[in-house]
Write a protein that holds these residues in place. Structure first.
Motif, mmCIF file in Angstrom:
data_model
loop_
_atom_site.group_PDB
_atom_site.id
_atom_site.type_symbol
_atom_site.label_atom_id
_atom_site.label_comp_id
_atom_site.label_asym_id
_atom_site.label_seq_id
_atom_site.Cartn_x
_atom_site.Cartn_y
_atom_site.Cartn_z
ATOM 1 N N LEU A 249 2.316 -2.861 5.404
ATOM 2 C CA LEU A 249 2.255 -2.753 3.994
ATOM 3 C C LEU A 249 2.529 -4.074 3.204
ATOM 4 O O LEU A 249 2.353 -4.078 2.171
ATOM 5 C CB LEU A 249 3.610 -1.946 3.779
ATOM 6 C CG LEU A 249 3.753 -0.517 4.262
ATOM 7 C CD1 LEU A 249 4.951 -0.118 3.988
ATOM 8 C CD2 LEU A 249 2.590 0.288 3.729
ATOM 9 N N PHE A 250 2.493 -5.386 3.968
ATOM 10 C CA PHE A 250 2.675 -6.596 3.418
ATOM 11 C C PHE A 250 1.596 -7.344 3.872
ATOM 12 O O PHE A 250 1.240 -7.228 5.373
ATOM 13 C CB PHE A 250 4.255 -7.095 3.694
ATOM 14 C CG PHE A 250 4.848 -6.413 2.756
ATOM 15 C CD1 PHE A 250 5.460 -7.259 1.288
ATOM 16 C CD2 PHE A 250 5.656 -5.221 2.944
ATOM 17 C CE1 PHE A 250 6.413 -6.690 0.617
ATOM 18 C CE2 PHE A 250 6.504 -4.654 2.187
ATOM 19 C CZ PHE A 250 7.103 -5.244 0.798
ATOM 20 N N GLY A 251 1.159 -8.240 3.237
ATOM 21 C CA GLY A 251 0.267 -9.370 3.830
ATOM 22 C C GLY A 251 0.827 -10.191 4.875
ATOM 23 O O GLY A 251 0.068 -10.215 5.808
ATOM 24 N N ASP B 145 -5.451 -1.863 -6.795
ATOM 25 C CA ASP B 145 -4.899 -2.670 -5.525
ATOM 26 C C ASP B 145 -4.137 -1.827 -4.711
ATOM 27 O O ASP B 145 -4.119 -2.202 -3.685
ATOM 28 C CB ASP B 145 -3.863 -3.374 -6.524
ATOM 29 C CG ASP B 145 -2.899 -4.130 -5.826
ATOM 30 O OD1 ASP B 145 -3.459 -5.297 -5.202
ATOM 31 O OD2 ASP B 145 -1.621 -4.058 -5.479
ATOM 32 N N GLN C 236 4.818 -6.988 -5.998
ATOM 33 C CA GLN C 236 3.812 -7.156 -5.058
ATOM 34 C C GLN C 236 4.143 -6.929 -3.579
ATOM 35 O O GLN C 236 5.350 -6.760 -3.335
ATOM 36 C CB GLN C 236 3.097 -8.716 -5.284
ATOM 37 C CG GLN C 236 2.571 -8.795 -6.646
ATOM 38 C CD GLN C 236 2.196 -10.121 -7.066
ATOM 39 O OE1 GLN C 236 2.817 -11.104 -7.067
ATOM 40 N NE2 GLN C 236 0.830 -10.388 -7.179
ATOM 41 N N ARG C 237 3.252 -7.044 -2.735
ATOM 42 C CA ARG C 237 3.592 -6.876 -1.265
ATOM 43 C C ARG C 237 2.589 -7.973 -0.540
ATOM 44 O O ARG C 237 1.904 -7.853 0.402
ATOM 45 C CB ARG C 237 2.917 -5.610 -0.737
ATOM 46 C CG ARG C 237 3.780 -4.400 -1.632
ATOM 47 C CD ARG C 237 3.343 -3.311 -0.757
ATOM 48 N NE ARG C 237 4.109 -1.984 -1.450
ATOM 49 C CZ ARG C 237 3.959 -0.821 -1.030
ATOM 50 N NH1 ARG C 237 3.254 -0.413 -0.055
ATOM 51 N NH2 ARG C 237 4.703 0.098 -1.695
ATOM 52 N N ASP C 238 2.831 -9.320 -1.132
ATOM 53 C CA ASP C 238 2.241 -10.228 -0.381
ATOM 54 C C ASP C 238 3.172 -10.770 0.905
ATOM 55 O O ASP C 238 2.570 -11.054 1.818
ATOM 56 C CB ASP C 238 2.000 -11.585 -1.420
ATOM 57 C CG ASP C 238 0.976 -11.107 -2.387
ATOM 58 O OD1 ASP C 238 0.201 -10.475 -2.079
ATOM 59 O OD2 ASP C 238 1.408 -11.830 -3.428
ATOM 60 N N LYS D 230 -6.791 -0.945 -2.142
ATOM 61 C CA LYS D 230 -7.150 -2.136 -1.220
ATOM 62 C C LYS D 230 -5.905 -2.325 -0.173
ATOM 63 O O LYS D 230 -6.396 -2.408 1.149
ATOM 64 C CB LYS D 230 -7.486 -3.108 -1.974
ATOM 65 C CG LYS D 230 -7.640 -4.636 -1.306
ATOM 66 C CD LYS D 230 -7.698 -5.888 -2.359
ATOM 67 C CE LYS D 230 -8.089 -6.909 -1.576
ATOM 68 N NZ LYS D 230 -8.294 -8.092 -2.456
ATOM 69 N N ARG D 231 -4.691 -2.421 -0.728
ATOM 70 C CA ARG D 231 -3.777 -2.672 0.107
ATOM 71 C C ARG D 231 -3.463 -1.472 1.239
ATOM 72 O O ARG D 231 -3.059 -1.948 2.396
ATOM 73 C CB ARG D 231 -2.288 -2.905 -0.490
ATOM 74 C CG ARG D 231 -2.474 -4.167 -1.474
ATOM 75 C CD ARG D 231 -0.850 -4.081 -2.434
ATOM 76 N NE ARG D 231 -1.087 -5.027 -2.975
ATOM 77 C CZ ARG D 231 -0.615 -6.346 -2.805
ATOM 78 N NH1 ARG D 231 -0.349 -6.498 -1.541
ATOM 79 N NH2 ARG D 231 -0.659 -7.320 -3.684
ATOM 80 N N GLU D 232 -3.649 -0.272 1.018
ATOM 81 C CA GLU D 232 -3.517 0.817 1.942
ATOM 82 C C GLU D 232 -4.636 1.051 2.819
ATOM 83 O O GLU D 232 -4.758 1.972 3.590
ATOM 84 C CB GLU D 232 -2.859 2.169 1.071
ATOM 85 C CG GLU D 232 -1.624 1.803 0.420
ATOM 86 C CD GLU D 232 -0.390 1.578 1.257
ATOM 87 O OE1 GLU D 232 -0.589 1.907 2.671
ATOM 88 O OE2 GLU D 232 0.357 0.694 0.960
ATOM 89 N N LYS D 233 -5.603 0.487 2.415
ATOM 90 C CA LYS D 233 -7.122 0.415 3.108
ATOM 91 C C LYS D 233 -7.509 2.063 2.967
ATOM 92 O O LYS D 233 -7.904 2.781 3.851
ATOM 93 C CB LYS D 233 -7.133 0.222 4.687
ATOM 94 C CG LYS D 233 -6.654 -1.348 4.699
ATOM 95 C CD LYS D 233 -6.361 -1.522 6.263
ATOM 96 C CE LYS D 233 -6.343 -3.256 6.344
ATOM 97 N NZ LYS D 233 -5.208 -3.533 5.934
#
Length: 243
Positions: free
Chosen positions: A57-59, A216, A36-38, A219-222
């Motif tokens: 790239l990470f929350g 996912d 994951q990339r939290d 969402k993460r990479e918009k």
């Protein structure tokens, strides 16, 4: 490290003139990373060069450095999801199994290495490559040879009599495998994997793991346009020799 900790150390010049890591290095790193990339933790962050590259790239990115001078300079110009704090590499102030990635950019020569590795191991979440919905355990056994970049093959070639045997690894010899993909194309490519087929056969009632991953990722990479074309590179190895 004492030099960097002095109040007289010119952290602004350090930030301005130190070189950055290549985007290709980060690409190779994220090809290896499959979790994951939290939360990412950047240890010995200095002026946050690595932390800034990780931030999109990470929350959350937790950047630490034992030098208050460095931390004071770094924390004035960082993204809102980067937190910079004073901490030693050997005693990091974060809970067990809380991090998805722990990195250090050319700072580990200052660390007590065994203690740092113990801290990194404590912080990291378990590898999710074989967790529920993941494809890790569904590859055939030969896949590990590919993932390990054909280990020992050059030794076998030499034993057979080949000379001038060389191993070329990405990215040292440039792009090995590449293709232009939209996200929709990439989704269909992932569904050609043998492990995907095996997983589906064994778990027909479970959510499609590729569809979940792509949602996912978008969402993460918009990603708003899933037909936008991206250049995708794969790591690889070439083993060559002469008779």
């Amino acid at each position: 490290m004492a030099t960097f900790s002095k109040a007289s150390f010119n952290a602004a010049a350090y930030l301005k003139f130190r070189p950055d890591y290549s985007p290709r290095l980060y690409s190779a790193l994220f090809n290896y990373h499959r979790g994951q990339r939290d939360l990412a933790v950047d240890v010995g962050t200095g002026t946050c060069q690595v932390a800034k590259a990780l931030a999109p790239l990470f929350g959350i990115v937790q950047a630490t450095d034992p030098s208050e001078t460095m931390v004071k300079s770094a924390s004035t110009n960082v993204a809102s999801n980067i937190t910079v704090s004073v901490a030693s590499a050997e005693q990091l102030p974060f809970p067990d199994t809380s991090a998805d990635l722990v990195v250090s950019g050319q700072a580990a020569h200052w660390f007590e290495l065994s203690k740092f590795y113990a801290e990194a191991y404590r912080l990291l979440k378990a590898d999710v490559g074989t967790g529920p919905g993941q494809l890790g355990p569904y590859w055939e056994s030969g896949r590990q040879i590919v993932d390990d970049k054909y280990p020992g093959f050059e030794d076998v070639a030499r034993a057979a009599g080949f000379k001038d045997v060389e191993r070329w690894e990405y990215p040292a010899k440039g792009q090995m495998i590449e293709k232009n993909f939209s996200l929709n194309d990439f989704q269909q490519y992932l569904k050609t994997w043998s492990a995907y087929k095996t997983y589906g056969d064994r778990h027909p009632d479970q959510p499609d793991p590729v569809d979940v991953f792509i949602e996912d990722m978008a969402k993460r990479e918009k990603v708003t346009d899933r037909e936008e074309v991206w250049e995708v590179e794969w790591p690889g190895v070439v083993i060559i020799g002469r008779k």
